[in-house]
Design a protein around this motif. Structure first.
Motif, mmCIF file in Angstrom:
data_model
loop_
_atom_site.group_PDB
_atom_site.id
_atom_site.type_symbol
_atom_site.label_atom_id
_atom_site.label_comp_id
_atom_site.label_asym_id
_atom_site.label_seq_id
_atom_site.Cartn_x
_atom_site.Cartn_y
_atom_site.Cartn_z
ATOM 1 N N SER A 748 0.841 -1.309 0.042
ATOM 2 C CA SER A 748 0.114 0.070 -0.126
ATOM 3 C C SER A 748 0.822 1.318 -0.105
ATOM 4 C CB SER A 748 -0.879 0.034 1.485
ATOM 5 O OG SER A 748 -0.249 0.018 2.364
ATOM 6 N N HIS A 749 0.118 2.343 -0.213
ATOM 7 C CA HIS A 749 0.933 3.763 -0.229
ATOM 8 C C HIS A 749 0.705 4.226 1.042
ATOM 9 C CE1 HIS A 749 2.486 3.525 -4.474
ATOM 10 N NE2 HIS A 749 1.598 2.634 -4.472
ATOM 11 N N GLY A 750 1.692 4.654 1.860
ATOM 12 C CA GLY A 750 1.464 5.609 2.982
ATOM 13 C C GLY A 750 1.530 7.314 2.686
ATOM 14 N N VAL A 751 0.479 7.603 3.410
ATOM 15 C CA VAL A 751 0.158 9.195 3.180
ATOM 16 C C VAL A 751 0.207 9.683 4.490
ATOM 17 C CG1 VAL A 751 -1.262 10.885 2.344
ATOM 18 C CG2 VAL A 751 -1.150 8.777 0.977
ATOM 19 N N LEU A 752 1.089 10.823 4.549
ATOM 20 C CA LEU A 752 1.088 11.649 6.093
ATOM 21 C C LEU A 752 -0.312 12.335 6.277
ATOM 22 C CD1 LEU A 752 4.779 13.279 5.563
ATOM 23 C CD2 LEU A 752 3.970 11.244 7.013
ATOM 24 N N SER A 753 -0.729 12.194 7.328
ATOM 25 C CA SER A 753 -1.815 12.899 8.015
ATOM 26 C C SER A 753 -1.520 14.454 8.342
ATOM 27 C CB SER A 753 -2.438 12.136 9.089
ATOM 28 O OG SER A 753 -1.609 12.463 10.444
ATOM 29 N N LEU A 754 -2.554 15.215 8.570
ATOM 30 C CA LEU A 754 -2.235 16.546 8.776
ATOM 31 C C LEU A 754 -1.428 16.675 10.127
ATOM 32 C CD1 LEU A 754 -2.594 19.449 8.276
ATOM 33 C CD2 LEU A 754 -4.796 19.395 9.594
ATOM 34 N N THR A 755 -1.671 15.737 11.326
ATOM 35 C CA THR A 755 -1.083 15.829 12.635
ATOM 36 C C THR A 755 0.352 15.395 12.125
ATOM 37 O OG1 THR A 755 -3.286 15.224 13.664
ATOM 38 C CG2 THR A 755 -1.279 14.805 14.729
ATOM 39 N N GLN A 756 0.732 14.341 11.448
ATOM 40 C CA GLN A 756 1.919 13.794 11.276
ATOM 41 C C GLN A 756 2.887 15.046 10.514
ATOM 42 O OE1 GLN A 756 1.018 10.171 9.209
ATOM 43 N NE2 GLN A 756 1.888 9.114 10.794
ATOM 44 N N ARG A 757 2.262 15.652 9.785
ATOM 45 C CA ARG A 757 2.900 16.885 8.839
ATOM 46 C C ARG A 757 3.357 17.982 10.050
ATOM 47 N NH1 ARG A 757 2.040 17.112 3.214
ATOM 48 N NH2 ARG A 757 1.031 15.230 2.487
ATOM 49 N N ILE A 758 2.355 18.131 10.692
ATOM 50 C CA ILE A 758 2.719 19.152 11.963
ATOM 51 C C ILE A 758 3.846 18.939 12.808
ATOM 52 C CG2 ILE A 758 1.504 20.623 13.950
ATOM 53 C CD1 ILE A 758 -0.993 20.542 12.417
ATOM 54 N N ASP A 759 3.535 17.558 13.183
ATOM 55 C CA ASP A 759 4.557 16.921 14.287
ATOM 56 C C ASP A 759 6.164 17.060 13.592
ATOM 57 O OD1 ASP A 759 2.830 16.465 16.220
ATOM 58 O OD2 ASP A 759 2.413 14.557 15.595
ATOM 59 N N ILE A 760 5.979 16.805 12.128
ATOM 60 C CA ILE A 760 7.452 16.907 11.480
ATOM 61 C C ILE A 760 7.864 17.926 11.502
ATOM 62 C CG2 ILE A 760 8.426 16.263 9.288
ATOM 63 C CD1 ILE A 760 6.649 14.074 8.969
ATOM 64 N N ALA A 761 7.046 19.043 11.178
ATOM 65 C CA ALA A 761 7.413 20.381 11.050
ATOM 66 C C ALA A 761 7.900 20.976 12.311
ATOM 67 C CB ALA A 761 6.209 21.304 10.502
ATOM 68 N N ILE A 762 7.196 20.763 13.479
ATOM 69 C CA ILE A 762 7.720 21.008 14.877
ATOM 70 C C ILE A 762 9.298 20.265 15.137
ATOM 71 C CG2 ILE A 762 7.182 20.582 17.232
ATOM 72 C CD1 ILE A 762 4.385 20.888 16.566
ATOM 73 N N ASP A 763 9.326 19.061 14.830
ATOM 74 C CA ASP A 763 10.480 18.320 14.913
ATOM 75 C C ASP A 763 11.591 19.072 14.076
ATOM 76 O OD1 ASP A 763 9.299 16.521 16.426
ATOM 77 O OD2 ASP A 763 8.931 15.149 15.018
ATOM 78 N N VAL A 764 11.518 19.537 12.861
ATOM 79 C CA VAL A 764 12.421 20.125 12.091
ATOM 80 C C VAL A 764 12.683 21.347 12.895
ATOM 81 C CG1 VAL A 764 13.244 20.913 9.825
ATOM 82 C CG2 VAL A 764 11.744 19.143 9.984
ATOM 83 N N ALA A 765 11.672 22.270 13.094
ATOM 84 C CA ALA A 765 11.968 23.619 13.856
ATOM 85 C C ALA A 765 12.757 23.416 15.069
ATOM 86 C CB ALA A 765 10.601 24.306 14.116
ATOM 87 N N SER A 766 12.440 22.247 15.851
ATOM 88 C CA SER A 766 13.364 22.214 17.140
ATOM 89 C C SER A 766 14.770 21.874 16.734
ATOM 90 C CB SER A 766 12.801 20.935 17.809
ATOM 91 O OG SER A 766 11.366 21.227 18.232
ATOM 92 N N ALA A 767 15.155 21.150 15.756
ATOM 93 C CA ALA A 767 16.239 20.909 15.404
ATOM 94 C C ALA A 767 16.909 22.073 14.762
ATOM 95 C CB ALA A 767 16.379 19.914 14.145
#
Length: 844
Positions: A748-767
């Protein structure tokens, strides 16, 4: 210039039918007295400098058939009363400064043939009532701020010939009804936010189509083969969308009048020779002038059939693909070519000498490939060439003096393997005004005095070569120079006093040379100078306490052991006025350094002896835990075993400087999975990338940064240098894969949810927050993009790939005051990722 229309004169013209006052530079507003000319059928006030609103009295002109108000400075709303002029056939309202919505009442103009409101500030949605204009031939809503979707009612405009909605903020897909314009010749919806696929039958629905411009949107899917049936097409612009699949082979077969085919910045593919058959088809288009295929996913070899393309071809681009093999020698047949762009691929072999036949070539981009051999002297025949970029290849031999015959404004030969001295003819190119980049080669000899001829040059970089001798005093004649870097050479002697005349200089880097003498006081007084790097030379004496030298982040002076004084941040010893004390201090320094070196040698000898003894009596050793907090030692053989000999099935990614393999190593009695990044040391810059990544990762630790486990600097099985880094393995791949629907193990094809996208943006911003405020030295990543953001088991993101990272205080491009035009380019040039990440790093 006329003062304006005179109301008293107009009042006596009751029977006037045509008032044509265009192109007269009239000023002021439209007089209300025009409303008294009730017999008027044509009012032409275009191309003046009229201001204000359209007077409501124009509603009295019931016999008006043509109203031309374009190219003025009229403002206010487009009034609804215009919809009451029932006999109106032509309505030109743009360009002006009208604002507000398009009034739905315009849909009442049943006789209207042309509706043109282009280049205004109109907002809101397109009224559905415009679909009632059954006789309309031209609809132009270009360059406004219209929003919403394209109304399906526009499909009723059966007489439409020209359809312009470009340059707005429209969304959604093209309604199926719109494809009913059987008489349509021009279809332009470019520069919007439209999405979805385009009709598979587009070419059949628009048999009269001459111009198809749908670029700069978000369309996806394949390019319909039916497009080949639109035999009258002259312009096809599909660039900057998400089109995928192969390019239809029939393109050009029937399009005898095709002049422009622009497909760049999509996801189009070519995986074998058959997928390139469209080039052979395009040889039938004898009028072809523009062919743009850059920044797609095209692979394979450029077909020799490209030599048979139209000799009218002026622009050809395949930049930013994955092409291999040679540049066809037949490219020299395209004698009218002015722009040739094949940069950013994997091309190898020599530069074809036939390029010298392209006598009117203006721009030549061959950078970022694997081209080898010498630079052909035949390039000197290109007497119209303005831009020559051959950087980041493996070119050898000298720089041809024949290049002095080209009227170059930009010359980049950086990061090759060029040898010999810089020919003085290069410095006699009076047109050189943008940049000259020769850094990262093996150039020798002295710096030619003829540099004084480059009076208009803005950027000069000859760093990391083997140029020797004095810095020529004639360099001061380059009064327009903003960025000058001669670092990493063998220059000696003082900085010439004449350089005080270089008033435009923003960045000066003379580090890592053999320069000596006192630091010139004038460097501290140069008003525009923002960055000065004189580190690692042989300067001595007191550091001036003037302007620039009062800022330790702007003046870099480390590595000059004869300096003293200055501000406390330089951490230099105080200066002494007594010569004997100065020599005494130098003697102490020499004795201290000598003693330290001797101690280090003794320690190294003891360690060597201990290792020999240990290896003699110990045949096996225990491998420490990969997660014990210590960087273990790992050998080349162990990495070969861990990755099954760097097998292709373990390859999980490739980059600019190497490849990453999945490996299995022992953690005590437990097997763990790691990621092994193997540097391709034949690629120029790979060794520097390895050092940069080691220097960065050894002093940072954060939950959102990729954790390094160890490094290996050894010799491989062929006796060549081998360098690798071992990281924790990230099982969920990188963000780039997820943005394009990652293929999961179950198919199957995995797609990022809105929550995951926000979490990723927060993680990158923290780094980034951690890196940018790192103590004692902030760090700039310089290549932040989705493929460098890795995801662990819990979908927590980790920023990786620090091969281009810089410590801020050493970065000569870090200050915002520096003109970005002369800043050192780093990272993925021109990169602009769709969607995530929304957090950006310094990326020049």
């Amino acid at each position: 210039m006329h003062k304006g229309l005179v109301p008293r004169e107009l009042a006596s013209l009751h029977n006037l039918e045509v008032l044509a006052l265009g192109y007269n530079n009239f000023t002021g507003s439209i007089p209300v007295e025009i409303g008294n000319l009730k017999g008027l059928t044509r009012l032409h006030l275009a191309s003046n400098m009229l201001v204000g609103e359209i007077p409501t009295e124009i509603a009295n002109l019931r016999n008006l058939t043509k109203l031309y108000l374009s190219f003025n400075r009229l403002s206010g709303p487009v009034h609804a009363f215009l919809g009451g002029l029932q006999k109106l056939q032509i309505l030109y309202l743009g360009p002006n400064r009208f604002s507000g919505p398009i009034p739905p009442s315009l849909g009442n103009l049943s006789s209207l043939l042309v509706l043109d409101v282009q280049i205004n500030g109109l907002t809101g949605s397109i009224p559905e009532s415009l679909g009632n204009l059954n006789l309309l031939n031209v609809l132009s809503l270009t360059s406004n701020s219209l929003t919403g979707s394209i109304p399906h009612t526009l499909g009723k405009l059966s007489s439409l010939v020209e359809f312009y909605l470009n340059g707005n903020q429209l969304e959604g897909s093209i309604p199926p009804s719109v494809y009913n314009f059987s008489s349509l010749q021009i279809f332009s919806v470019q520069y919007n936010n439209l999405s979805g696929p385009i009709s598979y039958h587009l070419g059949n629905k628009f048999p009269q189509l001459q111009n198809l411009s749908i670029d700069n949107n978000r369309f996806h899917g394949s390019i319909p083969e039916s497009l080949c049936n639109a035999s009258m097409l002259e312009i096809v612009q599909l660039s900057e969308n998400f089109f995928s699949g192969v390019i239809p082979k029939c393109l050009g077969a029937t399009m005898k009048s095709l002049s422009a085919l622009l497909l760049s910045y999509n996801q189009l593919e070519a995986r074998n020779d058959a997928d390139w058959d469209f080039i052979s088809s395009l040889t039938n288009s004898s009028m072809l002038q523009y062919l743009a295929l850059g920044h797609n996913k095209l692979q394979g070899v450029l077909p020799n059939s490209m030599a048979n393309l139209s000799t009218n071809l002026r622009y050809f681009s395949v930049s930013g693909n994955m092409l291999r093999g040679n540049i066809p020698e037949g490219i020299g047949n395209l004698v009218n070519l002015q722009h040739l762009q094949v940069d950013g691929n994997f091309l190898d072999g020599k530069i074809p000498e036939s390029i010298g036949n392209l006598r009117i070539l203006v721009e030549l981009y061959l950078s970022n490939n694997g081209l080898s051999g010498p630079i052909p002297p035949m390039l000197g025949n290109l007497t119209a060439l303005i831009i020559l970029d051959l950087s980041q290849n493996v070119l050898t031999g000298p720089i041809p003096s024949s290049l002095g015959s080209c009227p170059l404004e930009t010359l980049s030969l950086a990061f090759n393997q060029l040898i010999g001295s810089i020919p003085k003819e290069i410095f006699l190119i009076s047109a050189l005004s943008v940049s000259m980049e020769l850094q990262g080669n093996m150039l020798t000899g002295t710096f030619p005095q003829e540099v004084s001829n480059l009076v208009n040059l803005g950027y000069l970089n000859v760093s990391d070569n083997r140029i020797s001798g004095l810095i020529p005093a004639s360099l001061a004649q380059c009064r327009s120079l903003q960025y000058l870097s001669i670092e990493g050479n063998l220059f000696q002697g003082p900085i010439p006093a004449s350089m005080s005349q270089m008033k435009g200089l923003l960045v000066l880097d003379v580090s890592r040379n053999n320069l000596s003498g006192d630091i010139p006081v004038f460097l501290g007084d140069m008003q525009g100078l923002a960055i000065l790097n004189i580190s690692f030379n042989n300067f001595e004496g007191e550091v001036p306490k003037r302007e620039l030298f009062l800022n330790a982040s702007a003046a870099l002076i480390e590595g000059n052991y004869g300096l003293c004084g200055g501000i406390p941040q330089f951490n230099l010893h105080p200066c002494s006025n007594h010569t004997s004390e100065k020599w005494s201090h130098k003697l102490v320094v020499l004795i201290s350094v000598g003693s330290a070196v001797l101690c280090i040698m003794l320690v190294l000898f003891a360690l060597f002896a201990h290792r020999k003894l240990r290896s003699k009596f110990t045949m096996t050793r225990r491998v420490p835990s990969l997660h014990s907090g210590q960087h273990i030692r790992v050998t080349y053989v162990e990495l070969v075993r861990a990755t099954s000999g760097f097998a292709s099935e373990n390859l999980i990614g490739t980059g600019s400087f190497g490849s990453v393999y999945k490996g299995r190593m022992m953690n005590g009695n437990q097997e763990v999975i790691v990621a092994v990044k193997v540097l391709n040391l034949e690629q120029r810059g790979a060794s520097q990338s390895f050092v940069a990544e080691c220097e960065t990762l050894r002093c940072i630790r954060h939950r959102n940064l990729v954790k390094i486990l160890t490094v290996c600097s050894s010799i491989d099985s062929r006796g060549l240098d081998f360098k690798a880094l071992v990281f924790e393995f990230m099982p969920n791949g990188d963000l780039d894969q997820w943005q394009h629907s990652r293929l999961l193990e179950d198919g199957s094809h995995g797609v990022l949810s809105l929550t995951q996208r926000i979490d990723i943006a927060i993680d990158v911003a923290s780094a980034l927050e951690y890196l940018h405020h790192n103590k004692p030295v902030p760090i700039v990543h310089c290549d932040l993009k989705p493929s460098n953001i890795l995801l662990d088991n819990d979908m927590v993101s980790h920023v990786g790939d620090f091969g281009l990272a810089r410590f801020l205080q050493q970065d000569d491009t870090s200050l915002p005051e520096i003109s970005s035009g002369w800043a050192t380019r780093r990272g993925t040039i021109g990169y602009a990722a769709p969607g995530l990440p929304l957090i950006t790093d310094v990326h020049l």
